[in-house]
Motif scaffolding. Structure first.
Motif, PDB file in Angstrom:
ATOM      1  N   GLN A   1      54.209  20.914  17.123  1.00 48.10           N
ATOM      2  CA  GLN A   1      53.277  20.763  18.233  1.00 48.10           C
ATOM      3  C   GLN A   1      53.119  22.120  18.913  1.00 48.10           C
ATOM      4  O   GLN A   1      54.069  22.635  19.494  1.00 48.10           O
ATOM      5  CB  GLN A   1      53.792  19.723  19.225  1.00 48.10           C
ATOM      6  N   GLU A   2      51.921  22.731  18.818  1.00 52.27           N
ATOM      7  CA  GLU A   2      51.695  24.080  19.320  1.00 52.27           C
ATOM      8  C   GLU A   2      50.740  24.069  20.500  1.00 52.27           C
ATOM      9  O   GLU A   2      49.873  23.193  20.625  1.00 52.27           O
ATOM     10  CB  GLU A   2      51.104  24.964  18.209  1.00 52.27           C
ATOM     11  N   ASP A   3      50.887  25.081  21.378  1.00 52.22           N
ATOM     12  CA  ASP A   3      49.946  25.254  22.476  1.00 52.22           C
ATOM     13  C   ASP A   3      48.804  26.159  22.021  1.00 52.22           C
ATOM     14  O   ASP A   3      48.695  26.520  20.850  1.00 52.22           O
ATOM     15  CB  ASP A   3      50.649  25.797  23.725  1.00 52.22           C
ATOM     16  N   GLN A   4      47.964  26.545  22.949  1.00 51.64           N
ATOM     17  CA  GLN A   4      46.771  27.319  22.601  1.00 51.64           C
ATOM     18  C   GLN A   4      47.100  28.740  22.147  1.00 51.64           C
ATOM     19  O   GLN A   4      46.236  29.426  21.581  1.00 51.64           O
ATOM     20  CB  GLN A   4      45.839  27.382  23.813  1.00 51.64           C
TER      21      GLN A   4
ATOM     22  N   GLU B   1      61.443  22.360  23.431  1.00 50.21           N
ATOM     23  CA  GLU B   1      60.561  21.216  23.593  1.00 50.21           C
ATOM     24  C   GLU B   1      59.974  20.741  22.272  1.00 50.21           C
ATOM     25  O   GLU B   1      59.978  19.543  21.968  1.00 50.21           O
ATOM     26  CB  GLU B   1      59.423  21.560  24.557  1.00 50.21           C
ATOM     27  N   HIS B   2      59.449  21.677  21.474  1.00 43.83           N
ATOM     28  CA  HIS B   2      58.704  21.277  20.282  1.00 43.83           C
ATOM     29  C   HIS B   2      59.051  22.080  19.026  1.00 43.83           C
ATOM     30  O   HIS B   2      58.445  21.834  17.980  1.00 43.83           O
ATOM     31  CB  HIS B   2      57.200  21.428  20.546  1.00 43.83           C
TER      32      HIS B   2
ATOM     33  N   GLU C   1      57.856  18.076  29.595  1.00 43.47           N
ATOM     34  CA  GLU C   1      56.835  18.918  30.199  1.00 43.47           C
ATOM     35  C   GLU C   1      57.333  19.703  31.406  1.00 43.47           C
ATOM     36  O   GLU C   1      56.719  20.676  31.806  1.00 43.47           O
ATOM     37  CB  GLU C   1      55.634  18.050  30.608  1.00 43.47           C
TER      38      GLU C   1
ATOM     39  N   LEU D   1      48.573  20.144  23.602  1.00 47.14           N
ATOM     40  CA  LEU D   1      49.250  20.533  22.377  1.00 47.14           C
ATOM     41  C   LEU D   1      48.522  19.956  21.180  1.00 47.14           C
ATOM     42  O   LEU D   1      47.909  18.892  21.256  1.00 47.14           O
ATOM     43  CB  LEU D   1      50.697  20.038  22.392  1.00 47.14           C
ATOM     44  N   SER D   2      48.604  20.666  20.083  1.00 49.38           N
ATOM     45  CA  SER D   2      47.994  20.192  18.845  1.00 49.38           C
ATOM     46  C   SER D   2      48.943  20.496  17.701  1.00 49.38           C
ATOM     47  O   SER D   2      49.770  21.410  17.775  1.00 49.38           O
ATOM     48  CB  SER D   2      46.638  20.862  18.600  1.00 49.38           C
ATOM     49  N   SER D   3      48.830  19.740  16.638  1.00 48.73           N
ATOM     50  CA  SER D   3      49.704  19.929  15.493  1.00 48.73           C
ATOM     51  C   SER D   3      49.297  21.181  14.722  1.00 48.73           C
ATOM     52  O   SER D   3      48.122  21.356  14.364  1.00 48.73           O
ATOM     53  CB  SER D   3      49.641  18.707  14.572  1.00 48.73           C
TER      54      SER D   3
ATOM     55  N   GLY E   1      58.629  27.106  24.427  1.00 49.80           N
ATOM     56  CA  GLY E   1      58.372  25.892  23.669  1.00 49.80           C
ATOM     57  C   GLY E   1      59.335  25.579  22.555  1.00 49.80           C
ATOM     58  O   GLY E   1      59.185  24.543  21.890  1.00 49.80           O
TER      59      GLY E   1
END
Length: 639
Positions: free
Chosen positions: A362-365, A224-225, A164, A353-355, A221
């Motif tokens: 894992q994505e952000d808004q 990170e993801h 993070e 984050l959501s899948s 991102g």
């Protein structure tokens, strides 16, 4: 991600050595890689058979120590990429306290590796380097207690929370990247967005992997993801064996294939999901007073190894005077140093984050990271020679890979772009031979403004300005925030009703190609309500000015082969003029005395005498006239 955090980030601590008969092999693993096997077992699962060659890189004997970042495919039952960090060292065998029988060479070469579930490359490398040094200082490689302690310590001290903050970028200097590649950084950025086959080349490995990962760190991102699916590959037959490339189409590409009409329909459908009236005011016109055909890419020769598309058309300067609107010359002043838009904020803390429904990441808004490294598009910070077949594997649709072996560089037909990192700033280059790809990567005027803005803030010595959320202006976090703004604005522009006009500032050929990439199709197929808060349009959009021509010329001179040759010719001429000036200066005293006597007598006879006094004979007259011209003198020879 939660299960990974509960289990601990580190999977194994591995020691890889070079055996004089068996070559590179695993000598120790904790916990054992094969369940039930011993710590000293060199047996590996099929998916990880390249591990020894990744940990102990090609040409390692040429360096006393080195660092390698690499990716391994997931094992059966696992879904995520495995991230490897290896610290290599060599030492003389004669200094060992305990010398085993299989050590027959004068030097011992070994690597200590950490295999992790999380891409904490810099953090792991910092700890691993110290332990590797201590392990070699023991001079007894049977002392493995320190390696077991390293495993326990890392699993206690490292966690998902490290993803993070800025710690994940430890050792990845965006400033150094800008200083080395300058405007070319944006070309690299666009190449990855287009999901092309990109090969980075340089030695040693540490410089290679840090450069490659620093480029990836510019994408919000991604590190990170966005790398969870970056090493999913199944070794298959080469295309050249039984198939022709025109007959091959992978199942993944076929299931996601869309026509341009489909993309347009999806865009129109999504435009209705967002209330355009809620968007920031876009009524301000973005007209150009300079015809855009002046900035069309130069055709160039396919044999050129440089980026010849960065050349201004020769007729531009001749027609410029009649096309530039003088009233708008100062609309965009690149010398002012003032930012064109508000400062972007750090990506940290922008929401949960959501899948992703389609990407699985894992994505952000905002729907970031983009699904670039998915569905057969690989990321291999370091690629061993034994993995060479992957470049032509039918299951691999593209890659961003790093290599130190010259064989990778020589087989240019397997890559769309070869990035020669080099150790010299002047020699850093991007080799692209496809003229169509060159057109796609041609930097628009707004792109050049953006790149020039970054370069100036990094290279020029200015007063330090600290910005909330992005750190020091011109620093690593600030640079990544600028690229974050670039991506957000690009995505927001793609959602607007007048998206063609807005996307033109990013390059029409580029955006047309980008809209048929996998990452765009995945992103556009989902709703991202937070994008309503992002101002569409290029951050550096605006009317053309003389300053833009200056940037274009400067960029062309620095990045094209002909521009460099012209620059070298100018430098050579300048040195000759300086040397001539010094020679002229030595004759000033004699010349002044002669000229004084000449002007007093004003006779041709005395003028000839002047030449004699200066030890000049027949050709002296012409030399004297030349000197008079250089000194700004003029007189009538006839009295």
């Amino acid at each position: 991600m939660d299960s990974q955090c509960k289990e601990g980030p580190v999977l194994h601590i591995v020691v890889v050595g070079f055996h004089h008969k068996k070559g590179c092999q695993v000598e120790f693993s904790y916990p054992p890689i094969i369940p039930g096997a011993g710590h000293d077992s060199n047996t590996l699962p099929e998916e990880w058979k390249y591990l020894p060659f990744l940990a102990l890189p090609d040409g390692a004997h040429n360096h006393q120590e080195d660092t390698v970042y690499f990716h391994l495919p997931p094992l059966d039952g696992q879904q995520k990429c495995v991230y490897g960090v290896s610290c290599y060292r060599q030492m003389e065998a004669k200094v060992l306290k305990v010398r085993e029988a299989d050590i027959t060479r004068e030097t011992v070469q070994k690597s200590v590796c950490v295999l992790s579930r999380l891409p904490l490359f810099g953090l792991i490398q910092a700890k691993l380097q110290l332990i590797t040094h201590a392990y070699f200082e023991e001079k007894d490689f049977s002392q493995i207690s320190i390696l077991k302690e390293l495993y326990d310590h890392m699993n206690r001290s490292l966690s998902c929370t490290a993803l993070e903050g800025s710690q994940i970028y430890l050792g990845l200097s965006a400033r150094d990247l800008i200083l080395h590649f300058k405007h070319k950084v944006l070309i690299l950025f666009k190449l990855i967005l287009l999901e092309k086959k990109i090969l980075f080349y340089v030695t040693p490995v540490k410089r290679l992997v840090e450069t490659l990962m620093t480029v990836l760190s510019l994408f919000p991102g991604i590190i990170e993801h966005g790398l969870a699916d970056s090493s999913h590959y199944q070794p298959r037959r080469s295309i050249s064996e039984d198939f022709s490339s025109a007959e091959i189409k992978s199942a993944d590409e076929e299931s996601l294939s869309m026509s341009t009409t489909d993309i347009t329909n999806i865009s129109k459908e999504l435009e209705g999901r967002y209330d355009v009236s809620d968007q920031p005011d876009q009524s301000k016109p973005c007209n150009t007073t300079l015809d855009t055909h002046y900035l069309q890419p130069h055709a160039g020769s396919l044999l050129d190894s440089e980026c010849e598309w960065e050349t201004l058309e020769p007729h531009v300067m001749d027609e410029m005077e009649g096309k530039v609107d003088i009233t708008h010359l100062n609309t965009f002043d690149t010398d002012s140093g003032l930012p064109i838009t508000v400062q972007p904020q750090s990506a940290t803390g922008q929401g949960m984050l959501s899948s992703g429904l389609v990407s699985g990441l894992q994505e952000d808004q905002y729907g970031l990271p983009l699904a670039v490294f998915t569905k057969g598009y690989l990321c291999m910070p370091y690629m061993a020679l034994q993995q060479h077949h992957l470049l032509s594997d039918i299951s691999v649709r593209g890659f961003v890979a790093g290599a130190t072996n010259i064989l990778f560089r020589q087989q240019r037909h397997l890559s769309d772009a070869i990035v020669d990192v080099s150790t010299s700033v002047d020699e850093a280059r991007i080799q692209i031979h496809d003229p169509e790809l060159r057109k796609m990567l041609y930097l628009s005027t707004a792109d050049l403004r953006f790149a020039d803005y970054l370069v100036k803030h990094v290279t020029e010595n200015k007063e330090d300005v600290f910005l909330d959320g992005t750190g020091w202006e011109g620093g690593d976090e600030w640079i990544r925030a600028q690229f974050g703004l670039y991506v957000h604005s690009l995505l927001s522009s793609a959602l607007q009703q007048d998206h063609e006009r807005l996307l033109a500032d990013y390059g029409t050929a580029f955006t047309s190609a980008w809209k048929i990439t996998h990452n765009y199709r995945v992103w556009i197929s989902n709703k991202h309500p937070a994008m309503a808060n992002i101002t569409p349009g290029h951050p550096f959009q605006g009317q053309y000015s003389v300053a833009d021509v200056k940037i274009r010329l400067s960029h062309s001179m620095q990045n094209s082969e002909r521009g460099k040759k012209f620059g070298n010719a100018v430098m050579s001429t300048s040195r000759s003029v300086v040397q001539t000036g010094k020679a002229v200066g030595k004759m000033d005293n004699r010349l002044n005395c002669s000229l004084s006597w000449l002007f007093k007598t004003s006779s041709i006879k005395n003028y000839r005498a002047c030449c004699v006094l200066m030890n000049l004979q027949c050709s002296g007259v012409f030399l004297l006239l030349l000197l008079l011209f250089l000194h700004g003198c003029s007189f009538d020879l006839v009295a």
